[in-house]
Design an enzyme around this catalytic site. Structure first.
Site, mmCIF file in Angstrom:
data_model
loop_
_atom_site.group_PDB
_atom_site.id
_atom_site.type_symbol
_atom_site.label_atom_id
_atom_site.label_comp_id
_atom_site.label_asym_id
_atom_site.label_seq_id
_atom_site.Cartn_x
_atom_site.Cartn_y
_atom_site.Cartn_z
ATOM 1 C CB VAL A 1 -0.982 0.022 1.199
ATOM 2 C CG1 VAL A 1 -2.003 -1.084 1.073
ATOM 3 C CG2 VAL A 1 -0.231 -0.064 2.517
ATOM 4 C CB ALA B 1 16.653 3.199 -7.712
ATOM 5 C CG HIS C 1 13.482 -0.922 -40.715
ATOM 6 N ND1 HIS C 1 12.183 -0.944 -40.243
ATOM 7 C CD2 HIS C 1 13.561 -1.906 -41.649
ATOM 8 C CE1 HIS C 1 11.504 -1.887 -40.888
ATOM 9 N NE2 HIS C 1 12.312 -2.490 -41.742
#
Ligand code: FAD
Ligand code: AMP
Length: 477
Positions: free
Chosen positions: A277, A327, A452
């Site tokens: 929570v 972090a 690509h």
């Protein structure tokens, strides 16, 4: 009384250890006090992130994803598997080894940079005086020129579901299960709840997440959070929104959770319950009353844009202070403070370009504003989005879902936010962060050549789509 350190850092997590290394690199004599003891009851650097946070969770997310892919996706590639199974002890041992290697690595970096690792508890007394109490031995007082507080955070506990470290656990407990729970309940469908839920769902648990808020991931762009909710549901995560937990009881080895949803009281029986929570700043026993350190209403340390506290030469960074509990944000603050101390010139950090990631599959990653935020601010913006289903590399990888989305200012075209749902979103977002750091326009991104075939082309196409000129989809004008 020891007077020879120029900087004392309290806390050896990503905020504190990075600050300490950077201070030492800049020629400041530095000590880092850290109280962490790992599962073997040994001192270990790296704080929450390395020991019980980012790293072990990503190790288990990766292992469980491989298993899940083998179980559900290999067939489509023509790969046959027989006798697929899990050896959880091996999976957990691999995770522990990754953690050990990284925490040991920080110890090596401390040695190489000449940072003194003081193993034990640190407490700010007054001014910059710090009391250091080693794990074994007498407390002593240090009087450095500067102090950096980086004591991090810990899981929030709720009386409705008191931890017993067996049936009801926090995120640390859920990273260490030695058996796959048949039925797993999680209170809180935030980032940590979803990541842990994904791990155990992939390994075979029936996972139910109870989330008090009606809206799923309210900090995420609404279009992406809606997609994510659907995809995670298809994977088997049972996410119950508007479900407020009222209480829990352990009876005959199972946890019975009562919760309120749609105005009725409902119940859930599970074998293990995870409380996820939120987290709260570690300020208990961090400072003496006489220190006079000002805290905010959440119990965190109040700092200015340069991470300076109300006490001269005392700074605070990371989860202990305002901003996202991440972090990389902690580390960047640690670095900025070290550079401010060494140079004497305050160096701030842009919090609006801190990227966020949820490491579910697909991953969710974003930087900057969401569409709902821009709407509520009344900012005029243009949107370009591109589905991964229309990206060649994604198709070759059998990726079915996902989306890249660019939000740009309607007049200046400056990129205001980028949102990505898809595999590798955590890596793809770096390009968007850099673009925003440089105040790039969507046109800049559209004119940047992307290799690509790559998933990054979806971001390129989303940038083109801002101006209605995506190539591989029909543009909506
Ligand atoms: P911490 O890492 O909490 O370190 C604080 C250190 O200070 C600890 O070692 C503590 O023992 C020590 N300490 C505290 N008080 C004292 C004292 N008085 N004296 C001496 N030592 C003290 N963030 C991400 O960016 N990406 C992720 O993928 C991610 N995943 C997560 C997954 C989980 C399950 C959890 C729990 C967290 C995750 N986080 C993630 C959050 C991330 O771990 C924190 O934001 C980060 O660790 C904060 O760093 P910090 O240096 O401020 O504090
Ligand atoms: P995070 O802040 O990302 O760690 O997520 C924690 C989540 O837990 C939030 O989305 C909260 O709404 C949720 N939460 C907090 N308390 C309860 C509760 N009693 N019942 C259900 N969900 C809760």
């Amino acid at each position: 009384m020891e007077q020879d350190y120029e900087v004392v850092v309290i806390g050896g997590g990503p905020g504190g250890y990075v600050a300490a290394i950077r201070c030492a690199q800049l020629g400041l004599k530095t000590a880092c006090i850290d109280a962490w003891r790992n599962g073997q009851d040994m001192p270990a650097l790296g704080g929450t992130c390395l020991n019980v946070g980012c790293i072990p969770s990503k190790a288990l997310l990766h292992s469980s994803e491989l298993y899940y892919q083998a179980r559900t996706a290999f067939g489509a590639h023509g790969i046959k598997t027989g006798g697929l199974g899990i050896d959880l002890a091996v999976m957990q041992a691999r995770k522990d080894k990754v953690v050990e290697q990284l925490t040991g690595g920080i110890e090596g970096l401390f040695k190489a940079n000449g940072v003194s690792w003081l193993q034990g508890h640190g407490r700010l007394l007054d001014g910059t005086r710090v009391e250091f109490t080693p794990h074994e031995g007498e407390a002593r007082t240090l009087t450095p020129g500067h102090v950096i507080l980086a004591s991090g955070s810990r899981p929030l506990e709720i009386a409705l579901a008191p931890l017993d470290d067996e049936h009801i656990v926090d995120s640390t407990g859920a990273l260490g299960f030695t058996e796959v729970p048949r039925r797993l309940g999680i209170i809180g469908a935030g980032i940590i709840g979803l990541e842990l839920g994904s791990v155990w769902n992939r390994l075979g648990s029936e996972v139910v997440l109870l989330e008090a808020q009606e809206q799923f991931l309210p900090m995420v762009d609404g279009e992406l959070s809606r997609h994510a909710l659907k995809i995670l549901g298809q994977q088997g995560l049972d996410i119950r929104l508007g479900a407020r937990v009222l209480g829990s009881e352990v009876i005959d080895g199972e946890v019975r959770v009562s919760y309120q949803q749609e105005g009725e009281e409902r119940s859930l029986a599970v074998d293990r319950l995870v409380v996820a929570v939120g987290r709260r700043a570690n300020t208990e026993d961090l400072m003496a009353e006489a220190a006079g350190l000002v805290l905010d209403e959440r119990g965190g340390v109040v700092v200015d844009e340069y991470c300076a506290t109300n006490i001269p030469n005392v700074y605070a960074v990371g989860d202990l202070v305002r901003g996202p509990m991440l972090a990389h944000k902690a580390s960047e603050e640690g670095m900025a403070v070290a550079e401010s101390i060494a140079s004497g010139r305050p160096h701030g950090l842009r919090l609006d370009t801190v990227p966020s990631v949820i490491y579910t599959e697909p991953e969710l990653a974003w930087v900057g504003a969401t569409e709902q935020q821009l709407k509520s601010l009344g900012t005029a913006y243009r949107v370009g989005s591109f589905p991964l289903a229309a990206n060649g590399r994604a198709l070759a990888m059998q990726v079915k879902h996902g989306l890249a989305k660019v939000l740009a200012h309607a007049e200046t075209d400056e990129i205001l936010g980028v949102h990505i749902l898809g595999p590798g979103a955590s890596e793809l977002i770096a390009e968007a962060v850099l673009a925003m750091e440089y105040a790039a326009s969507s046109e800049d991104l559209a004119r940047t050549i992307h290799a690509h075939p790559t998933l990054s082309e979806a971001l390129h196409e989303a940038a083109l789509a801002v101006d209605g000129r995506a190539i591989h989809r029909v543009n909506r004008r």
